[in-house]
Design a protein around this motif. Sequence first.
Motif, short mmCIF file in Angstrom:
data_model
loop_
_atom_site.label_atom_id
_atom_site.label_comp_id
_atom_site.label_asym_id
_atom_site.label_seq_id
_atom_site.Cartn_x
_atom_site.Cartn_y
_atom_site.Cartn_z
N GLY A 51 0.81 -1.21 0.00
CA GLY A 51 0.00 0.00 0.00
C GLY A 51 0.85 1.26 0.00
O GLY A 51 2.07 1.22 -0.13
N ARG A 52 0.17 2.38 0.14
CA ARG A 52 0.85 3.68 0.17
C ARG A 52 1.68 3.78 1.44
O ARG A 52 1.20 3.46 2.54
CB ARG A 52 -0.19 4.80 0.12
CG ARG A 52 0.41 6.17 -0.11
CD ARG A 52 -0.69 7.19 -0.40
NE ARG A 52 -1.52 7.41 0.77
CZ ARG A 52 -1.22 8.26 1.76
NH1 ARG A 52 -0.12 8.98 1.71
NH2 ARG A 52 -2.03 8.40 2.80
N LEU A 53 2.91 4.20 1.29
CA LEU A 53 3.82 4.31 2.43
C LEU A 53 3.70 5.70 3.05
O LEU A 53 4.30 6.66 2.58
CB LEU A 53 5.26 4.03 2.00
CG LEU A 53 5.48 2.70 1.28
CD1 LEU A 53 6.96 2.49 0.98
CD2 LEU A 53 4.91 1.54 2.07
N ILE A 97 7.96 -5.14 0.69
CA ILE A 97 7.12 -3.94 0.80
C ILE A 97 6.82 -3.43 -0.60
O ILE A 97 7.73 -3.04 -1.34
CB ILE A 97 7.81 -2.86 1.65
CG1 ILE A 97 8.07 -3.40 3.06
CG2 ILE A 97 6.95 -1.59 1.68
CD1 ILE A 97 8.82 -2.45 3.98
N VAL A 98 5.54 -3.47 -0.96
CA VAL A 98 5.08 -3.00 -2.26
C VAL A 98 4.34 -1.70 -2.05
O VAL A 98 3.39 -1.64 -1.28
CB VAL A 98 4.16 -4.05 -2.93
CG1 VAL A 98 3.56 -3.48 -4.21
CG2 VAL A 98 4.90 -5.33 -3.20
N GLY A 99 4.79 -0.68 -2.73
CA GLY A 99 4.16 0.63 -2.64
C GLY A 99 5.22 1.70 -2.49
O GLY A 99 6.40 1.41 -2.34
N THR A 104 14.69 -6.97 4.03
CA THR A 104 13.57 -6.15 3.60
C THR A 104 13.77 -5.71 2.16
O THR A 104 14.80 -5.15 1.81
CB THR A 104 13.42 -4.93 4.53
OG1 THR A 104 13.28 -5.39 5.87
CG2 THR A 104 12.21 -4.10 4.16
N TYR A 105 12.75 -5.96 1.34
CA TYR A 105 12.80 -5.64 -0.09
C TYR A 105 11.77 -4.56 -0.38
O TYR A 105 10.57 -4.82 -0.32
CB TYR A 105 12.50 -6.88 -0.92
CG TYR A 105 13.49 -8.00 -0.71
CD1 TYR A 105 14.55 -8.18 -1.59
CD2 TYR A 105 13.39 -8.85 0.38
CE1 TYR A 105 15.48 -9.19 -1.40
CE2 TYR A 105 14.31 -9.87 0.59
CZ TYR A 105 15.35 -10.03 -0.29
OH TYR A 105 16.26 -11.03 -0.09
N PHE A 106 12.23 -3.35 -0.68
CA PHE A 106 11.34 -2.27 -1.07
C PHE A 106 11.17 -2.35 -2.58
O PHE A 106 12.08 -2.05 -3.34
CB PHE A 106 11.94 -0.91 -0.65
CG PHE A 106 11.83 -0.63 0.82
CD1 PHE A 106 10.74 0.07 1.32
CD2 PHE A 106 12.80 -1.07 1.70
CE1 PHE A 106 10.63 0.34 2.68
CE2 PHE A 106 12.71 -0.80 3.06
CZ PHE A 106 11.61 -0.10 3.55
N MET A 107 9.99 -2.74 -3.02
CA MET A 107 9.73 -2.99 -4.44
C MET A 107 9.23 -1.76 -5.18
O MET A 107 9.19 -1.75 -6.40
CB MET A 107 8.71 -4.12 -4.58
CG MET A 107 9.09 -5.41 -3.86
SD MET A 107 10.67 -6.09 -4.38
CE MET A 107 10.28 -6.56 -6.04
#
Length: 168
Positions: A16-18, A45-47, A68-71
Amino acid sequence: LKSRIGISDRAVLIFGRLAKEKNLDYALEIFKKVSDRRTGAALVIVGDGPYRRALEERARDLGIAEKTYFMGRLSGDPLVATINACDVMLTTSLSEAQPMTILQANICGVPVVGARAAGTPECIEDGVTGFLVNPDDTDMFVENVSRLLSDDSRSKKMGVAAHERVAA
């Protein structure tokens, strides 16, 4: 799908929106405790949003940055593939009126552990499609996420139920 992202074990999805009001610092703290139990677990983490840099820093401070993977913001096939690479979604937001991200995870067969707040209880059938947790009960968040990461049979059963509920 996991290897495309670089994940070798089970994965927790935040989607979601961060933004600060999404209670994402708390989600990172929960994942830290989950990863202490299951050392190979990853956080996907998608968004994107105004709080991304602060979350990246918080992940470093908690010692989970390497897990942690920030996508970033995804859509279409890359989004579906990333959701499908995850085993459980975690949502700690207290303000979601209609959490579309839960429905998107459910249609992909991903069970959700979410805060019993706002519109989240309308999207999760507790014990069937995921788990509802009192917003301040860190131990139960950790327990339920860990349970779904460790019990593949239960996770898949809940994921099928979640998909069927949303598809109906």
